[in-house]
Design a protein around this motif. Structure first.
Motif, short mmCIF file in Angstrom:
data_model
loop_
_atom_site.label_atom_id
_atom_site.label_comp_id
_atom_site.label_asym_id
_atom_site.label_seq_id
_atom_site.Cartn_x
_atom_site.Cartn_y
_atom_site.Cartn_z
N ASN A 41 -0.72 9.65 22.83
CA ASN A 41 -0.62 10.54 21.68
C ASN A 41 -0.79 9.81 20.35
OD1 ASN A 41 1.77 9.20 21.69
ND2 ASN A 41 3.07 10.99 21.41
N HIS A 42 -1.14 8.53 20.38
CA HIS A 42 -1.39 7.76 19.16
C HIS A 42 -2.89 7.56 19.04
CE1 HIS A 42 2.76 5.96 18.30
NE2 HIS A 42 2.88 7.11 18.93
N TYR A 43 -3.47 8.06 17.97
CA TYR A 43 -4.90 7.98 17.79
C TYR A 43 -5.24 7.09 16.61
CZ TYR A 43 -5.01 11.81 21.05
OH TYR A 43 -4.86 12.58 22.17
N VAL A 44 -5.93 6.02 16.87
CA VAL A 44 -6.41 5.13 15.83
C VAL A 44 -7.87 4.81 16.11
CG1 VAL A 44 -4.15 4.07 15.37
CG2 VAL A 44 -5.67 3.05 17.04
N ARG A 45 -8.58 4.45 15.08
CA ARG A 45 -9.95 3.97 15.23
C ARG A 45 -9.95 2.47 14.98
NH1 ARG A 45 -12.67 8.93 12.50
NH2 ARG A 45 -13.25 10.10 14.36
N LEU A 46 -10.74 1.78 15.74
CA LEU A 46 -10.85 0.33 15.59
C LEU A 46 -11.90 -0.01 14.54
CD1 LEU A 46 -10.94 -0.65 19.36
CD2 LEU A 46 -9.02 -0.87 17.79
N PRO A 47 -11.75 -1.15 13.89
CA PRO A 47 -12.83 -1.61 13.02
C PRO A 47 -14.03 -1.98 13.89
CG PRO A 47 -11.16 -3.32 13.24
CD PRO A 47 -10.63 -2.09 13.95
N SER B 104 -28.65 -4.33 18.99
CA SER B 104 -27.21 -4.38 18.74
C SER B 104 -26.59 -3.01 18.98
CB SER B 104 -26.94 -4.80 17.29
OG SER B 104 -27.41 -6.10 17.07
N ILE B 105 -25.34 -3.02 19.39
CA ILE B 105 -24.59 -1.79 19.63
C ILE B 105 -23.43 -1.76 18.65
CG2 ILE B 105 -23.20 -0.52 21.31
CD1 ILE B 105 -24.74 -2.00 23.51
N THR B 106 -23.20 -0.60 18.06
CA THR B 106 -22.05 -0.43 17.17
C THR B 106 -21.14 0.65 17.75
OG1 THR B 106 -23.12 1.30 15.86
CG2 THR B 106 -23.47 -1.00 15.15
N LEU B 107 -19.90 0.62 17.32
CA LEU B 107 -18.98 1.68 17.73
C LEU B 107 -19.49 3.03 17.27
CD1 LEU B 107 -15.54 -0.01 17.00
CD2 LEU B 107 -16.50 0.55 19.24
N GLU B 108 -20.01 3.07 16.05
CA GLU B 108 -20.52 4.33 15.51
C GLU B 108 -21.67 4.87 16.37
OE1 GLU B 108 -20.56 7.63 13.33
OE2 GLU B 108 -19.11 6.02 13.02
N SER B 109 -22.53 3.99 16.88
CA SER B 109 -23.66 4.44 17.70
C SER B 109 -23.21 5.01 19.05
CB SER B 109 -24.65 3.30 17.93
OG SER B 109 -24.12 2.33 18.83
N LEU B 110 -21.97 4.74 19.43
CA LEU B 110 -21.45 5.23 20.72
C LEU B 110 -20.63 6.50 20.57
CD1 LEU B 110 -20.43 1.81 22.31
CD2 LEU B 110 -22.51 3.15 22.69
N ARG B 111 -20.45 7.00 19.33
CA ARG B 111 -19.71 8.24 19.13
C ARG B 111 -20.32 9.34 20.00
NH1 ARG B 111 -16.73 8.00 14.31
NH2 ARG B 111 -15.77 6.07 14.87
N GLY B 112 -19.47 10.15 20.58
CA GLY B 112 -19.91 11.21 21.49
C GLY B 112 -19.80 10.80 22.95
N LYS B 113 -19.54 9.52 23.20
CA LYS B 113 -19.36 9.01 24.56
C LYS B 113 -17.95 8.46 24.71
CE LYS B 113 -24.12 7.41 24.98
NZ LYS B 113 -24.98 6.31 25.41
#
Length: 189
Positions: A6-12, A25-34
């Motif tokens: 129940n704790h939601y945080v986003r990583l840098p 290169s892969i970014t966290l942003e590019s993986l949104r939706g998965k």
């Protein structure tokens, strides 16, 4: 840091010096939706080689790349000279790891690499699971049971709301919650 669900945080964003098994290169942003399984390891870590890396490969082979992204992060905090990029390439080739693997960027200030420090990792192996919205749903050091990991990934895939701009829980929009030293911008020590 083992966060309750129940704790939601986003990583840098992770800080990677080079990538293997991916053309870009892969970014966290590019993986949104998965759903994302980030597996941090060292190639000389017995727990990583015997349990965690094979588990990451099984997850990669089991789930569609459209739904689940498995990313390895070689995060070296000991035996630096033995675990260089050339050795990592041979290691990946010999074990036939097929998922993308990034090399955690070395820190000029010490032995612990940048992403490992930013994510508050205690060692290897470590597993981080992000939901489709980029929120941390598991952050665990050590061995993770296959059933627990598969169950969590299945649960996240089954969540009905796939609106990437908001996280909904019981019909309520969840704000970016601050947990400890974590904000929507990232986590600090």
């Amino acid at each position: 840091m083992n966060l309750p669900l129940n704790h939601y945080v986003r990583l840098p964003e992770w800080q990677v010096s080079t990538w293997v098994n991916t053309p870009r290169s892969i970014t966290l942003e590019s993986l949104r939706g998965k759903v994302v399984l980030l597996h941090t390891f060292q190639m000389l870590c017995p727990g990583c080689v015997m349990h965690a890396l094979p588990q990451a490969e099984r997850v990669h082979q089991t789930f569609s790349d459209q739904d689940v992204a498995v990313v390895g992060l070689h995060t070296v905090f000991e035996h630096h000279s033995a675990m260089n990029v050339d050795a990592l390439h041979a290691f990946i080739r010999e074990f036939r790891w097929s998922f993308p693997i990034g090399v955690d960027q070395a820190s000029p200030d010490g032995d612990v690499p940048r992403t490992m420090t930013a994510y508050g990792l205690r060692g290897t192996p470590s597993h981080i699971v992000l939901d489709q919205h980029g929120f941390v749903r598991m952050h665990q050091f050590g061995r993770v049971d296959d059933l627990n990991l598969g169950g969590l990934i299945g649960q996240l895939l089954a969540e009905a709301d796939h609106d990437n701009s908001n996280l909904r829980m019981n019909g309520q929009v969840m704000p970016d919650i601050v947990v400890g030293n974590c904000t929507q911008e990232g986590c600090s020590r």
